[in-house]
Design an enzyme around this catalytic site. Sequence first.
Site, mmCIF file in Angstrom:
data_model
loop_
_atom_site.group_PDB
_atom_site.id
_atom_site.type_symbol
_atom_site.label_atom_id
_atom_site.label_comp_id
_atom_site.label_asym_id
_atom_site.label_seq_id
_atom_site.Cartn_x
_atom_site.Cartn_y
_atom_site.Cartn_z
ATOM 1 N N ARG A 35 -86.882 37.239 24.111
ATOM 2 C CA ARG A 35 -86.921 38.439 24.955
ATOM 3 C C ARG A 35 -85.986 39.503 24.391
ATOM 4 N NH1 ARG A 35 -83.245 39.382 29.654
ATOM 5 N NH2 ARG A 35 -84.051 41.116 30.906
ATOM 6 N N ARG A 76 -79.308 54.692 40.611
ATOM 7 C CA ARG A 76 -77.842 54.614 40.516
ATOM 8 C C ARG A 76 -77.201 55.783 41.243
ATOM 9 N NH1 ARG A 76 -76.469 50.928 36.571
ATOM 10 N NH2 ARG A 76 -78.108 50.402 35.072
ATOM 11 N N LYS A 217 -92.538 41.860 36.736
ATOM 12 C CA LYS A 217 -91.311 41.260 37.244
ATOM 13 C C LYS A 217 -91.275 41.444 38.759
ATOM 14 C CE LYS A 217 -87.543 42.119 34.883
ATOM 15 N NZ LYS A 217 -86.517 42.909 34.137
ATOM 16 N N THR A 275 -83.115 34.270 35.653
ATOM 17 C CA THR A 275 -81.839 34.775 36.171
ATOM 18 C C THR A 275 -80.888 33.662 36.610
ATOM 19 O OG1 THR A 275 -83.096 36.656 37.087
ATOM 20 C CG2 THR A 275 -80.743 36.544 37.583
#
Length: 475
Positions: A35, A76, A217, A275
Amino acid sequence: MHRNRRAKIVATVGPASSDPAVLKALYLAGVDTFRMNFSHGSRENHAAVHASIRALEIEMGRPIGILQDLQGPKIRVGTIKDGRITVQAGEKIRFVLHGADGDRDAIPLPHPEIFAAIAPRQDLLIDDGRVRVRVQGVGDDFIDAEVVIGGVISNRKGVNLPGTILDLSPLTAKDREDLEFGLSLGVDWVALSFVQRASDVIEARGIIGDRAGIMSKIEKPSALEHIEDIVRMSDAVMVARGDLGVEIPHEEVPGRQKELVRACRLAAKPVIVATQMLESMVNAPTPTRAEASDVATAIYDGADAVMLSAESATGSYPVEAVTMMDRIISATERHKLYRSFISASALDPEQSPPHAVAAAGAGLAETIGAKAIVGYTSSGTTVARIARQRPALPIVALTPNLAVARRASLMWGVHSVPSQDVTTYEEMVATARKALVDENFGGPGDLAVVVAGIPFAQSGTTNNLRVFSLGGSAR
């Protein structure tokens, strides 16, 4: 060389693993797909990594998958006076659309799509949920909120909005440039971050076409609400438990993981669990027992692959992490209860001839004690249908398309072998026999089953199966 396990390993490449010698060590330790995380690193570095992997592929004589993971529309906060502020539970704060060097009365949030979509009583999670605030009021360019969980808000920290569907493309301007760059290199998979609905996948498909497989995802609650459509439109799915675990309660993540693995298996689409799988190995040479159990749970669930992130990208023990992942998978698949768990989660074949033939081929191969089941495939669908059955024997994918062979290296139990086109039954059996012998799956007297589509080299026509001996004729 072929792996002695069915589930696959995906490893993220980063500063700790980009050297060609380390990439080779990672592959030999068990990596099936690499990846490249485009949230970090320069394009020059990614190009060098891609070239090193392709050189390694030639050296090893085996197809190796490369996954490009796009950053996606990351939300953000802007810059804050003195770089950070500390907020307390019960305190009132304000976010503003415009401005810089803000304070608690004007925290910059330069994302107009949030102001258009957010509503009172919805939450904003800052810095992976370390700070939680609840919206009290909304204007065109401000959001008034009350702090629910206090903490530090500092420059450029990420913001999650679990109860809000944003009118955002999954592909930012940066993503589109990165995507064209990755496709020009020849990546095999493209992972889309923060997918919210099936239309996000359709938008990406318009750009990618068939140049790479699309991996969605799953890290937003809105994606869970549209999961059947997303799975149907995607070529693969990643259970991205990091952001997903921020936006839904922690206790719901394990159940959602099982649902997603099952939904993908039902649709014959590869699924990666990702993860923090061996997170402690970023800084330690061994994982915790809980982490080993976490990896094993994904394998018992029937996931196609498990993924390492920081462990292999920036950690101190990248090769050891891959070795440990390989050991855990292998031990789990050898355990006496493994087959019973996999069998208990078996799915009825879809009511279509291609799925029925693939299921029959897998069942027949197990019944006669075949050494392997061979799938001729031009697009990968035939072997995906076989892998969906999770048979207790290797699946060998024969394909004239190297890109398909590379993508198939992510699929459960599949050993990819590039081959020439075949045009007759005799060529089909002869090519399959030679591949199995050359790849050490059996010898004279052993049986194998081949599944193919007639006419040959036509995608989606899985309709034929044959039994043959590695030292004899087809039956």
